[in-house]
Design a protein around this motif. Structure first.
Motif, short mmCIF file in Angstrom:
data_model
loop_
_atom_site.label_atom_id
_atom_site.label_comp_id
_atom_site.label_asym_id
_atom_site.label_seq_id
_atom_site.Cartn_x
_atom_site.Cartn_y
_atom_site.Cartn_z
N PHE A 1 15.71 3.41 -2.27
CA PHE A 1 15.89 2.01 -1.94
C PHE A 1 15.72 1.22 -3.23
O PHE A 1 14.63 1.18 -3.81
N GLY A 2 16.79 0.57 -3.68
CA GLY A 2 16.69 -0.17 -4.93
C GLY A 2 17.54 -1.41 -4.94
O GLY A 2 18.12 -1.77 -5.96
N SER A 3 17.64 -2.07 -3.81
CA SER A 3 18.58 -3.17 -3.65
C SER A 3 17.94 -4.53 -3.87
O SER A 3 16.99 -4.89 -3.18
N ALA A 4 18.48 -5.29 -4.79
CA ALA A 4 18.01 -6.66 -4.98
C ALA A 4 18.41 -7.55 -3.81
O ALA A 4 17.72 -8.51 -3.48
N THR A 5 19.54 -7.23 -3.17
CA THR A 5 20.03 -8.10 -2.09
C THR A 5 19.52 -7.68 -0.72
O THR A 5 19.75 -8.39 0.27
N ALA A 6 18.84 -6.54 -0.62
CA ALA A 6 18.37 -6.07 0.69
C ALA A 6 17.31 -6.99 1.29
O ALA A 6 17.09 -6.99 2.50
N MET B 1 12.05 12.89 4.49
CA MET B 1 12.79 12.71 3.25
C MET B 1 11.86 12.21 2.15
O MET B 1 10.81 11.60 2.44
N PHE B 2 12.22 12.45 0.92
CA PHE B 2 11.48 11.93 -0.24
C PHE B 2 11.95 10.50 -0.45
O PHE B 2 13.14 10.26 -0.72
N ILE B 3 11.06 9.53 -0.36
CA ILE B 3 11.43 8.12 -0.43
C ILE B 3 11.11 7.56 -1.81
O ILE B 3 10.00 7.71 -2.33
N SER B 4 12.11 6.93 -2.41
CA SER B 4 12.00 6.29 -3.72
C SER B 4 12.25 4.80 -3.56
O SER B 4 13.08 4.39 -2.74
N PHE B 5 11.55 3.99 -4.37
CA PHE B 5 11.66 2.54 -4.22
C PHE B 5 11.57 1.82 -5.56
O PHE B 5 10.70 2.11 -6.38
N PHE C 1 8.67 -11.58 -0.18
CA PHE C 1 9.08 -10.49 -1.06
C PHE C 1 7.91 -9.54 -1.32
O PHE C 1 8.05 -8.32 -1.26
N ARG C 2 6.76 -10.10 -1.58
CA ARG C 2 5.57 -9.29 -1.86
C ARG C 2 5.19 -8.44 -0.64
O ARG C 2 4.89 -7.26 -0.77
N ARG C 3 5.23 -9.03 0.57
CA ARG C 3 4.91 -8.28 1.78
C ARG C 3 5.89 -7.13 1.99
O ARG C 3 5.49 -6.02 2.35
N ASP C 4 7.17 -7.39 1.77
CA ASP C 4 8.18 -6.34 1.95
C ASP C 4 7.94 -5.20 0.97
O ASP C 4 8.04 -4.02 1.34
N CYS C 5 7.63 -5.53 -0.27
CA CYS C 5 7.39 -4.49 -1.28
C CYS C 5 6.18 -3.64 -0.91
O CYS C 5 6.23 -2.40 -1.02
N LEU C 6 5.12 -4.26 -0.47
CA LEU C 6 3.91 -3.52 -0.11
C LEU C 6 4.18 -2.59 1.08
O LEU C 6 3.62 -1.49 1.15
N HIS C 7 5.03 -3.03 2.00
CA HIS C 7 5.40 -2.17 3.13
C HIS C 7 6.13 -0.92 2.64
O HIS C 7 5.84 0.19 3.10
N PHE C 8 7.04 -1.08 1.70
CA PHE C 8 7.76 0.07 1.17
C PHE C 8 6.84 0.96 0.33
O PHE C 8 6.99 2.19 0.33
N LEU C 9 5.88 0.36 -0.36
CA LEU C 9 4.94 1.15 -1.15
C LEU C 9 4.12 2.10 -0.27
O LEU C 9 3.74 3.19 -0.70
N GLU C 10 3.87 1.70 0.94
CA GLU C 10 3.07 2.52 1.85
C GLU C 10 3.77 3.83 2.21
O GLU C 10 3.12 4.81 2.57
N HIS C 11 5.10 3.87 2.11
CA HIS C 11 5.86 5.04 2.53
C HIS C 11 6.56 5.76 1.39
O HIS C 11 7.02 6.89 1.57
N ALA C 12 6.67 5.14 0.23
CA ALA C 12 7.39 5.73 -0.89
C ALA C 12 6.55 6.78 -1.61
O ALA C 12 5.34 6.61 -1.77
N ARG C 13 7.20 7.86 -2.05
CA ARG C 13 6.53 8.85 -2.88
C ARG C 13 6.61 8.46 -4.34
O ARG C 13 5.67 8.70 -5.11
N PHE C 14 7.75 7.86 -4.73
CA PHE C 14 7.96 7.42 -6.11
C PHE C 14 8.35 5.95 -6.12
O PHE C 14 9.22 5.51 -5.36
N VAL C 15 7.68 5.18 -6.98
CA VAL C 15 7.96 3.75 -7.12
C VAL C 15 8.12 3.43 -8.60
O VAL C 15 7.31 3.85 -9.43
N LYS C 16 9.17 2.68 -8.91
CA LYS C 16 9.37 2.19 -10.26
C LYS C 16 9.35 0.67 -10.22
O LYS C 16 10.00 0.05 -9.37
N MET C 17 8.62 0.05 -11.13
CA MET C 17 8.58 -1.41 -11.25
C MET C 17 8.61 -1.79 -12.71
O MET C 17 8.17 -1.02 -13.58
#
Length: 314
Positions: free
Chosen positions: A129-134, A156-160, A175-191
């Motif tokens: 998941f890497g969409s600016a418009t999502a 699945m291996f989840i990336s964000f 935006f911050r709440r959405d990101c934290l939700h994805f962080l809870e399930h992602a195995r790999f995160v790039k920021m």
């Protein structure tokens, strides 16, 4: 090798070729394929991996151009939906160094779950998941949250990668709440460094990483430009140095980094073991840093993506 699915926007970037002018003043624009998740898919494929792009483009010549661009990069385009008008983004660089940006949303925002062959999403594969418009209102937003739940349930291996864009995101708290939700399930995160501080609410990057790691990712990479990449795992934190190159255009460097990391994850036979081995992950980051650096030596997000041979030569 595992398949890497990338979901989000694929659009036309109309880049003003005149420097130091606003969009109102500019008259010459160059058509470029754009969209961070599409760039990541192309990066994986350019390195030799198996990438699938998931998104929607217009049933128009611009949609044809975008699909053909990814097809030439050997990205699987069978999960691209067509309909409506292709999304446009217009950008110029003004005299004060600030970007002038206008976004004309079209088909990308209407990517719907009922048009997706969910049987192709299987345990062990990677969903990025890497969409600016999502994060914008629309069907795509609903779809990515549904896909996150499906990917988690199927193992699945989840990336964000949040891909924060000032010109698009106006409700920072949402935006911050959405990101934290994805962080809870992602195995790999790039920021980026700025995104890490924004999402964590902490101004010190090192402290921000500690805050973000408490939300659950196995691996967090914070790219810090010439300073390197801050790698955080459950074992420890380490600054992995960047690679010095003669920079031409940094557009797409972050997507090249993500694509390189996903390429290494996809090719790792003992992935769970690797995720628990900081030294192995640091080697992945060194590889990805080289890919990001190589992408800075040419113009254009997709055109400058490196091959495996180019990455290894740095």
């Amino acid at each position: 090798m595992k398949r890497v699915f990338c979901v989000g926007e694929l659009l036309i970037d109309w880049v003003c070729t005149e420097h130091g002018v606003s969009l109102a003043e500019g008259s010459r624009f160059e058509k470029k394929a754009g969209g961070a998740p599409a760039n990541v898919a192309a990066a994986v494929a350019r390195l030799g991996g198996e990438a699938v792009f998931m998104g929607r483009v217009g049933e128009d010549p611009f949609g044809d151009f975008l699909v053909n661009t990814l097809r030439k990069e050997r990205v699987d385009v069978s999960m691209i939906d067509r309909g409506g008008s292709t999304t446009f983004a217009f950008v110029s660089l003004k005299a004060d160094g600030e970007r002038d940006f206008v976004f004309c949303r079209g088909a990308d925002g209407e990517y719907s779950l009922d048009r997706i062959d969910l049987s192709r999403l299987r345990s062990g594969d990677i969903l990025h998941f890497g969409s600016a418009t999502a994060w914008l209102p629309g069907e795509l937003r609903v779809t990515v949250f549904q896909l996150l739940s499906i990917a988690r349930d199927r193992g699945m291996f989840i990336s964000f990668d949040p891909n924060h864009r000032d010109a698009l995101i106006h409700d920072l708290e949402s935006f911050r709440r959405d990101c934290l939700h994805f962080l809870e399930h992602a195995r790999f995160v790039k920021m980026s460094e700025e995104e890490a501080m924004l999402v964590s609410g902490v101004k010190d990057p090192m402290v921000a990483v500690n805050v973000l790691m408490r939300h659950g990712p196995d691996v967090l990479c914070v790219t810090m430009g010439a300073s390197g990449t801050l790698l955080a795992t459950r074992e420890r934190m380490e600054l992995v140095p960047s690679v010095r190159v003669k920079q031409v255009d940094s557009t797409g460097a972050g997507d090249a980094f993500v694509g390189a990391m996903l390429y290494r994850f996809a090719g790792e036979e003992r992935l769970e073991e690797a995720l628990g081995h900081h030294g192995k992950l640091a080697e992945f980051v060194r590889f990805a840093n080289r890919a990001g650096a190589a992408a800075c030596t040419g113009y254009g997000a997709i055109a400058s993506l490196p091959t495996l041979e180019q990455v290894l030569s740095l």
